[in-house]
Design a protein around this motif. Structure first.
Motif, PDB file in Angstrom:
ATOM      1  N   GLU A 125       0.739  -1.151   0.009  1.00 16.96           N
ATOM      2  CA  GLU A 125       0.012  -0.007  -0.034  1.00 16.96           C
ATOM      3  C   GLU A 125       0.814   1.203   0.084  1.00 16.96           C
ATOM      4  N   ARG A 126       2.073   1.320   0.842  1.00 20.79           N
ATOM      5  CA  ARG A 126       2.762   2.317   0.832  1.00 20.79           C
ATOM      6  C   ARG A 126       3.747   2.397  -0.379  1.00 20.79           C
ATOM      7  N   PHE A 127       3.996   1.467  -0.918  1.00 22.06           N
ATOM      8  CA  PHE A 127       4.720   1.569  -2.375  1.00 22.06           C
ATOM      9  C   PHE A 127       3.676   2.204  -3.368  1.00 22.06           C
ATOM     10  N   LYS A 128       2.348   1.733  -3.410  1.00 21.24           N
ATOM     11  CA  LYS A 128       1.531   2.380  -4.180  1.00 21.24           C
ATOM     12  C   LYS A 128       1.133   3.650  -4.087  1.00 21.24           C
ATOM     13  N   ASN A 129       1.474   4.221  -2.682  1.00 22.28           N
ATOM     14  CA  ASN A 129       1.042   5.435  -2.423  1.00 22.28           C
ATOM     15  C   ASN A 129       2.275   6.425  -2.866  1.00 22.28           C
ATOM     16  N   GLY A 130       3.538   5.655  -3.143  1.00 23.44           N
ATOM     17  CA  GLY A 130       4.577   6.601  -3.501  1.00 23.44           C
ATOM     18  C   GLY A 130       5.450   7.033  -2.251  1.00 23.44           C
ATOM     19  N   GLU A 131       5.079   6.119  -1.151  1.00 22.97           N
ATOM     20  CA  GLU A 131       5.877   6.597  -0.160  1.00 22.97           C
ATOM     21  C   GLU A 131       7.189   5.586   0.147  1.00 22.97           C
ATOM     22  N   ILE A 132       7.394   4.706  -0.788  1.00 23.56           N
ATOM     23  CA  ILE A 132       8.695   3.916  -0.843  1.00 23.56           C
ATOM     24  C   ILE A 132       9.190   4.199  -2.199  1.00 23.56           C
ATOM     25  N   ASP A 133      10.616   4.341  -2.404  1.00 23.45           N
ATOM     26  CA  ASP A 133      11.160   4.404  -3.504  1.00 23.45           C
ATOM     27  C   ASP A 133      11.342   3.164  -4.360  1.00 23.45           C
ATOM     28  N   ILE A 134      12.022   2.400  -3.519  1.00 24.45           N
ATOM     29  CA  ILE A 134      12.582   1.181  -4.031  1.00 24.45           C
ATOM     30  C   ILE A 134      11.882  -0.162  -3.002  1.00 24.45           C
ATOM     31  N   LEU A 135      11.428  -1.035  -3.749  1.00 21.50           N
ATOM     32  CA  LEU A 135      10.812  -2.147  -3.093  1.00 21.50           C
ATOM     33  C   LEU A 135      11.720  -3.302  -3.430  1.00 21.50           C
ATOM     34  N   ILE A 136      12.211  -3.966  -2.413  1.00 23.08           N
ATOM     35  CA  ILE A 136      12.887  -5.273  -2.677  1.00 23.08           C
ATOM     36  C   ILE A 136      12.247  -6.485  -2.101  1.00 23.08           C
ATOM     37  N   SER A 137      12.028  -7.378  -2.800  1.00 18.01           N
ATOM     38  CA  SER A 137      11.127  -8.610  -2.646  1.00 18.01           C
ATOM     39  C   SER A 137      11.454  -9.926  -3.298  1.00 18.01           C
ATOM     40  N   THR A 138      10.969 -10.873  -2.467  1.00 15.86           N
ATOM     41  CA  THR A 138      11.021 -12.147  -3.444  1.00 15.86           C
ATOM     42  C   THR A 138       9.668 -12.055  -4.384  1.00 15.86           C
ATOM     43  N   THR A 139       9.177 -13.349  -4.765  1.00  9.31           N
ATOM     44  CA  THR A 139       8.226 -13.072  -5.917  1.00  9.31           C
ATOM     45  C   THR A 139       6.827 -12.906  -5.337  1.00  9.31           C
ATOM     46  N   VAL A 140       6.796 -12.484  -4.039  1.00 11.81           N
ATOM     47  CA  VAL A 140       5.359 -12.248  -3.743  1.00 11.81           C
ATOM     48  C   VAL A 140       4.661 -11.147  -4.585  1.00 11.81           C
ATOM     49  N   ILE A 141       5.313 -10.247  -5.173  1.00 10.31           N
ATOM     50  CA  ILE A 141       4.752  -9.347  -5.817  1.00 10.31           C
ATOM     51  C   ILE A 141       4.293  -9.906  -7.175  1.00 10.31           C
ATOM     52  N   GLU A 142       4.687 -11.085  -7.419  1.00 14.88           N
ATOM     53  CA  GLU A 142       4.357 -11.558  -8.676  1.00 14.88           C
ATOM     54  C   GLU A 142       2.899 -11.365  -9.602  1.00 14.88           C
ATOM     55  N   VAL A 143       1.963 -11.276  -8.676  1.00 19.32           N
ATOM     56  CA  VAL A 143       0.442 -11.383  -9.372  1.00 19.32           C
ATOM     57  C   VAL A 143       0.067  -9.818  -9.363  1.00 19.32           C
ATOM     58  N   GLY A 144      -0.555  -9.694 -10.510  1.00 14.50           N
ATOM     59  CA  GLY A 144      -1.304  -8.528 -11.055  1.00 14.50           C
ATOM     60  C   GLY A 144      -1.201  -7.092 -10.205  1.00 14.50           C
ATOM     61  N   VAL A 145      -0.226  -6.871  -9.407  1.00 13.84           N
ATOM     62  CA  VAL A 145      -0.348  -5.610  -8.747  1.00 13.84           C
ATOM     63  C   VAL A 145       0.157  -4.363  -9.767  1.00 13.84           C
ATOM     64  N   ASN A 146      -0.760  -3.143  -9.260  1.00 17.27           N
ATOM     65  CA  ASN A 146      -0.795  -2.201 -10.355  1.00 17.27           C
ATOM     66  C   ASN A 146      -0.114  -0.828  -9.799  1.00 17.27           C
ATOM     67  N   VAL A 147       1.086  -0.501 -10.110  1.00 19.56           N
ATOM     68  CA  VAL A 147       1.591   0.778  -9.568  1.00 19.56           C
ATOM     69  C   VAL A 147       2.306   1.208 -10.795  1.00 19.56           C
ATOM     70  N   PRO A 148       1.264   2.204 -11.561  1.00 17.31           N
ATOM     71  CA  PRO A 148       1.881   2.693 -12.812  1.00 17.31           C
ATOM     72  C   PRO A 148       2.987   3.719 -12.567  1.00 17.31           C
ATOM     73  N   ASN A 149       3.358   4.201 -11.345  1.00 17.93           N
ATOM     74  CA  ASN A 149       4.525   5.085 -11.273  1.00 17.93           C
ATOM     75  C   ASN A 149       5.945   4.362 -11.347  1.00 17.93           C
ATOM     76  N   SER A 150       5.798   2.968 -11.162  1.00 16.98           N
ATOM     77  CA  SER A 150       7.070   2.299 -11.062  1.00 16.98           C
ATOM     78  C   SER A 150       7.464   1.548 -12.588  1.00 16.98           C
ATOM     79  N   ASN A 151       8.507   2.090 -12.881  1.00 17.15           N
ATOM     80  CA  ASN A 151       8.943   1.934 -14.245  1.00 17.15           C
ATOM     81  C   ASN A 151      10.338   1.007 -14.192  1.00 17.15           C
ATOM     82  N   ILE A 152      10.754   0.556 -13.183  1.00 17.63           N
ATOM     83  CA  ILE A 152      12.230  -0.427 -13.211  1.00 17.63           C
ATOM     84  C   ILE A 152      11.764  -1.626 -12.674  1.00 17.63           C
ATOM     85  N   MET A 153      12.056  -2.763 -13.185  1.00 20.03           N
ATOM     86  CA  MET A 153      11.930  -4.097 -12.474  1.00 20.03           C
ATOM     87  C   MET A 153      13.444  -4.749 -12.753  1.00 20.03           C
TER      88      MET A 153
END
Ligand code: ADP
Ligand code: MG
Length: 682
Positions: free
Chosen positions: A523-551
């Motif tokens: 939620e915080r990532f979505k709201n732009g309160e986090i710049d860089i999110l490091i994670s395992t593959t839990v984010i794999e499924v359909g999350v939509n954060v249009p402002n993120s442009n690097i994977m």
């Protein structure tokens, strides 16, 4: 008759410790043991000339000792035993560590077979810690030896012995599982021969025959099970037909974008289905970002305006909330009421929702597994949509379906499955495919890089974050062990957070966290309160954060292509040019080929076909992410020919004997029932 359900603890040589280890491999009973198929075989039957030995290979030689075994004490607790042997072509130096009991094992007048790992350095041929036999003894050598997929702490020798014991118990006593007419017509090994030869083949050709028979059986029972599911759904039930006078176009015309041709075609297929009085049972396949949500919304609109409720089920709370947002936005002027039910919903809110749901005041209920609970009662459920289908099994699907009276079902998945396979595997569903992305989508630029470009990658991330964008950094599951995973993510995160990107807001996310914590970070990532999110593959499924442009994907070589493609789909959802950076290690041809494929194409179907091809048979993880049922022995790429054959056989059988009631098909009926017992997850 033998009891295949006999627990492994009753098998000779299996004590409490080994029971635990076997359980880890999913082996609980005798049947599990004899169907724990080897991952490959080692040929210890044909000796090689010493002069032909290759560095790094495991090989068999037949040779005579030149000297006696000599012992060299290197230090306390480390004694090296050496033996020089020769054959007609050369000399080989054999070494063992700490095996002083071998001292009197060799006689220079005898010939022996040695099997072990060879090293060839400057013309010197060596073999390390081989197993051996006297020339005419076939105990450790002389055979084709199975190699099993293993868990930590269980050695090949141990499991081999246990399986040998298990095979002794069942030897010749297994009851045939296929009808005689099929065995004859397709020239298949009987079950006893097949099981024996798959583990300990006399030669490779009998191994192939054994495998053929077992693959045949596995695919045939799967196919028959799928056909019978489809039959259950199609023939016996009357469904709900939605109103012909409800027009999806009323909404379509007001959308801020025009639908793609593919979306329109799919909607037409669905619309037609929904108006029939038999229940729709449809799989919607579309690549990430192809616009499946709008299809779900329009289908629900049709249901509600026809007087029925809809349920929309997503695998995570984040996704469910995202859906709620999209549904509410698009349906805002229609008077349709949507609500969200997830495990985090407060008690009070939940009670309110349940009441209004059973009263029929809520039109569309969106949520997670929470929707499946007993006390969630609809007044008149007419449509069930499940998103990201491969996270749900048949059972969950049928649980939600049972909350209505034969409601229509739409199953959506972003996992592109090669067409040929999809048609076969989803025998119980009709299929619609969105094979086109909305226009003006910028292609996600993908680069595969090695370690020496790391700094440039980091600089690139910084530059984008400075411009206000956000980035994901994903690292793979290192082990099937959540502790280790969590640790590796944390170490990586630590370095990024405290060193490399200490100027930015960095957070991490891993599978060990509570769902609530995960959702909060997302939620915080979505709201732009986090710049860089490091994670395992839990984010794999359909999350939509249009402002993120690097994977960025660390150790990309450890992921399947289909999974990389899924991950990549997290970016490129907004107006910004997006990038996917695959950091990989290793020089193998196959890794390079995989990196090339994923960098060069954005087409999920091509990628999944390649994935299947490049995986080969050795790799046994990965089928899950396809939503393909796990096979014990069949490999869907290698065995595609067999799959086609079996499909036509199954079709022929079902056409003649729909419910497998004829005497000759009695055994097939048993096989199918067993599949359902074991709960095929499709
Ligand atoms: P997915 O198939 O991955 O679930 P979504 O339904 O989330 O994709 O759609 C991704 C994005 O594309 C959403 O923001 C959606 O509004 C937008 N979208 C969907 N269809 C179109 C279209 N025909 N033209 C432009 N944008 C579209
Ligand atoms: Mg989606």
């Amino acid at each position: 008759m033998i009891d295949l359900k006999k627990e492994v603890q009753f098998i000779k040589g299996v004590g409490p410790n080994r029971v635990k280890l076997l359980n880890k491999l999913g082996i609980y009973v005798l049947e599990d043991l004899i169907t724990y198929y080897p991952r490959e075989h080692e040929d210890r039957s044909k000796p090689k000339n010493i002069s032909d030995l290759q560095d790094g290979e495991e090989s068999l030689i037949s040779a005579i000792p030149i000297s006696r075994l000599s012992e060299v004490r290197i230090r306390k607790n480390l004694t090296l035993c050496k033996l020089s042997v020769r054959d007609e072509t050369g000399i080989c130096q054999i070494t063992w560590f700490n095996q002083t009991y071998l001292k009197n094992s060799f006689n220079i007048n005898n010939r022996y077979k040695f099997y072990g790992k060879v090293s060839v350095k400057n013309g010197r041929v060596e073999m390390q810690s081989p197993v051996f036999d006297l020339e005419n003894v076939d105990k450790n050598t002389g055979k084709i030896i199975p190699i099993y997929p293993l868990t930590y702490n269980l050695s090949q020798n141990t499991i081999r012995k246990i399986i040998e014991e298990a095979l002794k118990e069942v030897d010749g006593k297994l009851e045939e599982t296929l009808p005689d007419y099929l065995l004859e017509k397709y020239n298949l090994y009987d079950i006893n021969k097949a099981i024996k030869q798959i583990h300990f083949p006399d030669n490779f050709s009998s191994f192939f025959e054994a495998r053929k028979r077992l693959v045949f059986e596995e695919l045939l029972s799967m196919q028959l099970a799928l056909f019978s599911l489809k039959n259950n759904i199609d023939s016996n039930k009357k469904g709900i037909s939605f109103d012909k006078d409800v027009y999806m176009s009323d909404i379509i015309n007001k959308l801020p974008f025009s639908l793609t041709k593919a979306q329109l075609r799919v909607l037409e297929e669905i619309d037609k289905d929904l108006e029939l009085d038999k229940p729709m049972n449809r799989l919607l396949q579309g690549d990430v970002g192809s616009g499946k949500t709008i299809i779900a919304i329009l289908s629900c609109y049709k249901a509600v305006k026809s007087g029925y409720q809809s349920a929309v089920m997503a695998p995570t709370a984040i996704l469910a909330s995202q859906h709620l947002e999209s549904f509410t936005e698009i349906l805002k002027d229609t008077g349709i009421k949507c609500e969200l039910l997830i495990s985090g919903t407060t008690k009070k809110k939940k009670e309110d929702i349940l009441k209004r749901l059973s009263d029929g005041e809520i039109d569309i209920l969106i949520g997670t597994h929470a929707i499946l609970e007993e006390n969630v009662i609809f007044k008149n459920l007419g449509l069930v949509v499940t998103d990201e289908q491969h996270r749900f099994g048949v059972r969950q699907r049928s649980k939600i379906v049972s909350k209505g009276n034969n409601p229509n079902v739409l199953v959506m998945t972003a996992t592109p499955i090669p067409r040929t396979l999809a048609l076969i595997l989803y025998g119980d569903l009709d299929i619609s495919i969105i094979d086109e992305l909305p226009p003006n989508r910028k292609k996600i630029e993908t680069y595969a890089v090695t370690k020496n470009l790391e700094q440039r990658v980091n600089a690139f991330i910084s530059k984008n974050v400075e411009e206000g964008r956000q980035a994901y950094i994903v690292c793979p599951l290192v082990e099937e062990n959540e502790e280790i995973d969590a640790k590796s993510v944390m170490e990586l995160a630590d370095n990024y957070k405290n060193n490399i990107f200490s100027n930015y807001r960095v957070e991490y996310l891993h599978g060990k966290m509570k769902p609530k914590e995960k959702d909060e970070i997302m939620e915080r990532f979505k709201n732009g309160e986090i710049d860089i999110l490091i994670s395992t593959t839990v984010i794999e499924v359909g999350v939509n954060v249009p402002n993120s442009n690097i994977m960025v994907i660390e150790n990309a070589e450890r992921f399947g292509l289909a999974q990389l493609h899924q991950l990549r789909g997290r970016v490129g959802r907004g107006e910004y040019q997006s990038y996917c950076i695959l950091k990989y290690q290793g020089n193998s041809k196959i890794i390079k080929e995989r990196m090339k494929v994923i960098s060069q194409t954005n087409d999920g179907f091509i990628i999944s076909e390649k994935d299947l091809e490049l995986r080969g048979s050795g790799e046994f993880f990965g089928t899950k992410q396809h939503g393909i049922p796990e096979f014990k022995i069949a490999n869907l790429f290698e065995d595609i020919g067999m799959l086609k054959l079996v499909q036509s056989i199954a079709m022929e059988i079902i056409n003649k004997d729909e419910n497998l009631e004829r005497e000759e098909n009695k055994k097939l009926k048993l096989l199918v029932n067993k599949k359902f017992e074991n709960r095929i997850e499709i």
